[in-house]
Design a protein around this motif. Structure first.
Motif, PDB file in Angstrom:
ATOM      1  N   THR A  17       0.821  -1.213   0.000  1.00  0.00           N
ATOM      2  CA  THR A  17       0.000   0.000   0.000  1.00  0.00           C
ATOM      3  C   THR A  17       0.854   1.262   0.000  1.00  0.00           C
ATOM      4  O   THR A  17       0.453   2.265  -0.593  1.00  0.00           O
ATOM      5  CB  THR A  17      -1.009   0.004   1.167  1.00  0.00           C
ATOM      6  OG1 THR A  17      -0.315  -0.159   2.401  1.00  0.00           O
ATOM      7  CG2 THR A  17      -2.040  -1.106   0.989  1.00  0.00           C
ATOM      8  N   TYR A  50       0.166   3.779  -3.039  1.00  0.00           N
ATOM      9  CA  TYR A  50      -0.286   5.162  -2.848  1.00  0.00           C
ATOM     10  C   TYR A  50       0.771   6.186  -3.228  1.00  0.00           C
ATOM     11  O   TYR A  50       0.436   7.326  -3.562  1.00  0.00           O
ATOM     12  CB  TYR A  50      -0.846   5.377  -1.439  1.00  0.00           C
ATOM     13  CG  TYR A  50      -2.236   4.793  -1.340  1.00  0.00           C
ATOM     14  CD1 TYR A  50      -3.307   5.402  -1.994  1.00  0.00           C
ATOM     15  CD2 TYR A  50      -2.479   3.620  -0.641  1.00  0.00           C
ATOM     16  CE1 TYR A  50      -4.575   4.863  -1.948  1.00  0.00           C
ATOM     17  CE2 TYR A  50      -3.746   3.070  -0.583  1.00  0.00           C
ATOM     18  CZ  TYR A  50      -4.794   3.703  -1.239  1.00  0.00           C
ATOM     19  OH  TYR A  50      -6.056   3.154  -1.204  1.00  0.00           O
ATOM     20  N   VAL A 108      -0.291   6.545  -6.708  1.00  0.00           N
ATOM     21  CA  VAL A 108      -1.583   7.237  -6.781  1.00  0.00           C
ATOM     22  C   VAL A 108      -1.379   8.745  -6.642  1.00  0.00           C
ATOM     23  O   VAL A 108      -1.975   9.538  -7.380  1.00  0.00           O
ATOM     24  CB  VAL A 108      -2.547   6.712  -5.690  1.00  0.00           C
ATOM     25  CG1 VAL A 108      -3.736   7.641  -5.498  1.00  0.00           C
ATOM     26  CG2 VAL A 108      -3.012   5.298  -6.037  1.00  0.00           C
ATOM     27  N   ARG A 109      -0.541   9.147  -5.699  1.00  0.00           N
ATOM     28  CA  ARG A 109      -0.318  10.586  -5.452  1.00  0.00           C
ATOM     29  C   ARG A 109       0.238  11.316  -6.678  1.00  0.00           C
ATOM     30  O   ARG A 109       0.047  12.510  -6.820  1.00  0.00           O
ATOM     31  CB  ARG A 109       0.642  10.764  -4.283  1.00  0.00           C
ATOM     32  CG  ARG A 109       0.029  10.484  -2.941  1.00  0.00           C
ATOM     33  CD  ARG A 109       1.048  10.705  -1.816  1.00  0.00           C
ATOM     34  NE  ARG A 109       0.432  10.551  -0.522  1.00  0.00           N
ATOM     35  CZ  ARG A 109       0.616   9.504   0.265  1.00  0.00           C
ATOM     36  NH1 ARG A 109       1.406   8.508  -0.107  1.00  0.00           N
ATOM     37  NH2 ARG A 109       0.021   9.441   1.434  1.00  0.00           N
ATOM     38  N   PHE A 149      -7.658  11.505  -4.343  1.00  0.00           N
ATOM     39  CA  PHE A 149      -6.952  11.275  -3.089  1.00  0.00           C
ATOM     40  C   PHE A 149      -6.231  12.519  -2.581  1.00  0.00           C
ATOM     41  O   PHE A 149      -5.338  12.420  -1.741  1.00  0.00           O
ATOM     42  CB  PHE A 149      -5.962  10.110  -3.270  1.00  0.00           C
ATOM     43  CG  PHE A 149      -6.640   8.800  -3.491  1.00  0.00           C
ATOM     44  CD1 PHE A 149      -7.009   8.000  -2.417  1.00  0.00           C
ATOM     45  CD2 PHE A 149      -6.944   8.352  -4.767  1.00  0.00           C
ATOM     46  CE1 PHE A 149      -7.654   6.791  -2.612  1.00  0.00           C
ATOM     47  CE2 PHE A 149      -7.587   7.146  -4.980  1.00  0.00           C
ATOM     48  CZ  PHE A 149      -7.947   6.368  -3.891  1.00  0.00           C
ATOM     49  N   PRO A 159      -2.526   4.773   3.644  1.00  0.00           N
ATOM     50  CA  PRO A 159      -1.977   3.499   3.145  1.00  0.00           C
ATOM     51  C   PRO A 159      -1.977   2.397   4.204  1.00  0.00           C
ATOM     52  O   PRO A 159      -2.287   1.240   3.892  1.00  0.00           O
ATOM     53  CB  PRO A 159      -0.557   3.857   2.704  1.00  0.00           C
ATOM     54  CG  PRO A 159      -0.653   5.314   2.356  1.00  0.00           C
ATOM     55  CD  PRO A 159      -1.611   5.892   3.371  1.00  0.00           C
ATOM     56  N   TRP A 163      -6.904   2.445 -10.913  1.00  0.00           N
ATOM     57  CA  TRP A 163      -6.619   2.005  -9.555  1.00  0.00           C
ATOM     58  C   TRP A 163      -6.144   0.547  -9.579  1.00  0.00           C
ATOM     59  O   TRP A 163      -5.137   0.207  -8.967  1.00  0.00           O
ATOM     60  CB  TRP A 163      -7.885   2.153  -8.708  1.00  0.00           C
ATOM     61  CG  TRP A 163      -7.701   2.105  -7.230  1.00  0.00           C
ATOM     62  CD1 TRP A 163      -7.530   3.156  -6.386  1.00  0.00           C
ATOM     63  CD2 TRP A 163      -7.705   0.929  -6.397  1.00  0.00           C
ATOM     64  NE1 TRP A 163      -7.423   2.710  -5.092  1.00  0.00           N
ATOM     65  CE2 TRP A 163      -7.527   1.345  -5.077  1.00  0.00           C
ATOM     66  CE3 TRP A 163      -7.846  -0.434  -6.672  1.00  0.00           C
ATOM     67  CZ2 TRP A 163      -7.474   0.454  -4.014  1.00  0.00           C
ATOM     68  CZ3 TRP A 163      -7.790  -1.328  -5.612  1.00  0.00           C
ATOM     69  CH2 TRP A 163      -7.616  -0.875  -4.293  1.00  0.00           C
TER      70      TRP A 163
END
Length: 154
Positions: free
Chosen positions: A22, A26, A29-30, A39, A47, A91
């Motif tokens: 995670t 993430y 993702v950021r 997010f 996370p 995702w």
């Protein structure tokens, strides 16, 4: 010696492996153009919360339920976010990439089961995120196994 198959949680490498997953996920993702806006207000401990949730889903300790409010709390975090299909697909794609980077098991059985949950869970999150969707009837975290439903988990 036991005849019982390990849980997906055990096979993945437990809490430490899911935390690595995670964190890597993430971090991607950021920086992702499509997902970063969803997010933007993510807390620094998000996370770890997701790792704890995944651990419970995959047969590990029920720590998400005990310490973070359980299934209903998790669903509430998705309400009215209006996740779009392209965002859900991205995702899943980033999760697959992160799995490879952190070295989660490569065997087909594990990958199939884990990605099966990621597909299922992300589709449920997208459905629950749509404006006007009310709370469902489920109150507990769904347990995910090696391809069969857990007893009593319908």
């Amino acid at each position: 010696m036991t005849d019982q198959a390990p849980t997906l949680y055990e096979w993945a490498g437990g809490a430490e492996a899911l935390s690595r997953l995670t964190e890597e996920f993430y971090s991607r993702v950021r920086k992702d153009e499509l997902l970063a806006p969803l997010f933007a207000r993510m807390s620094d401990d998000h996370p770890q919360h997701v790792a704890t949730f995944l651990g419970e889903v995959l047969g590990g300790p029920a720590d998400y339920t005990r310490h973070h409010g359980g299934y209903r709390h998790m669903v509430s975090r998705h309400r009215d976010r209006a996740i779009e299909p392209a965002q859900r697909e991205r995702w899943v794609e980033l999760m697959r990439e992160a799995m490879d980077v952190v070295g989660l098991p490569q065997d087909a059985e594990f990958r199939s089961a884990f990605i099966g949950y990621i597909e299922f869970g992300s589709r449920r999150a997208m459905a629950n995120s749509q404006p006007g969707v009310g709370p469902g009837t489920r109150t507990t975290v769904k347990k995910w196994g090696w391809g069969e439903a857990a007893p009593g988990d319908d």
